[in-house]
Design a protein around this motif. Structure first.
Motif, PDB file in Angstrom:
ATOM      1  N   VAL A   1       0.862  -1.179   0.000  1.00  0.00           N
ATOM      2  CA  VAL A   1       0.000   0.000   0.000  1.00  0.00           C
ATOM      3  C   VAL A   1       0.903   1.235   0.000  1.00  0.00           C
ATOM      4  CG1 VAL A   1      -1.772   1.266   1.223  1.00  0.00           C
ATOM      5  CG2 VAL A   1      -1.795  -1.234   1.226  1.00  0.00           C
ATOM      6  N   THR A   2       0.654   2.100  -0.956  1.00  0.00           N
ATOM      7  CA  THR A   2       1.432   3.324  -1.066  1.00  0.00           C
ATOM      8  C   THR A   2       0.617   4.468  -0.483  1.00  0.00           C
ATOM      9  OG1 THR A   2       2.359   2.454  -3.107  1.00  0.00           O
ATOM     10  CG2 THR A   2       2.736   4.783  -2.653  1.00  0.00           C
ATOM     11  N   PRO A   3       1.155   5.234   0.458  1.00  0.00           N
ATOM     12  CA  PRO A   3       0.409   6.354   1.024  1.00  0.00           C
ATOM     13  C   PRO A   3       0.112   7.395  -0.057  1.00  0.00           C
ATOM     14  CG  PRO A   3       2.542   6.083   2.143  1.00  0.00           C
ATOM     15  CD  PRO A   3       2.471   5.091   1.036  1.00  0.00           C
ATOM     16  N   SER A   4      -1.051   8.017   0.039  1.00  0.00           N
ATOM     17  CA  SER A   4      -1.417   9.012  -0.978  1.00  0.00           C
ATOM     18  C   SER A   4      -1.083  10.416  -0.537  1.00  0.00           C
ATOM     19  CB  SER A   4      -2.893   8.931  -1.289  1.00  0.00           C
ATOM     20  OG  SER A   4      -3.671   8.858  -0.136  1.00  0.00           O
TER      21      SER A   4
END
Length: 63
Positions: free
Chosen positions: A60-63
């Motif tokens: 999961v890549t932080p937005s």
């Protein structure tokens, strides 16, 4: 990675395919951080009687 449930219903994530013992699954590499205990309520379809379930973790890549 694999998920397996011990006889006492604890659920674990393993880096490698675990092997079944008398009451629990164990990582062939030993007790060196090759597994992680998970919340028991996850994956109710995984039981002591079932074989380990192969899973993939998503990044999961932080937005």
């Amino acid at each position: 990675m694999y998920i397996a449930r011990d006889l006492n219903r604890d659920l674990y994530l393993f880096g490698d395919l675990p092997q079944r013992g008398k009451e629990c699954w164990w990582a062939p590499a030993g007790l060196d951080g090759t597994y992680l205990r998970l919340d028991k309520s996850l994956y109710p379809e995984v039981t002591w009687d079932s074989e380990p379930l192969m899973v993939e973790l998503a990044t999961v890549t932080p937005s």
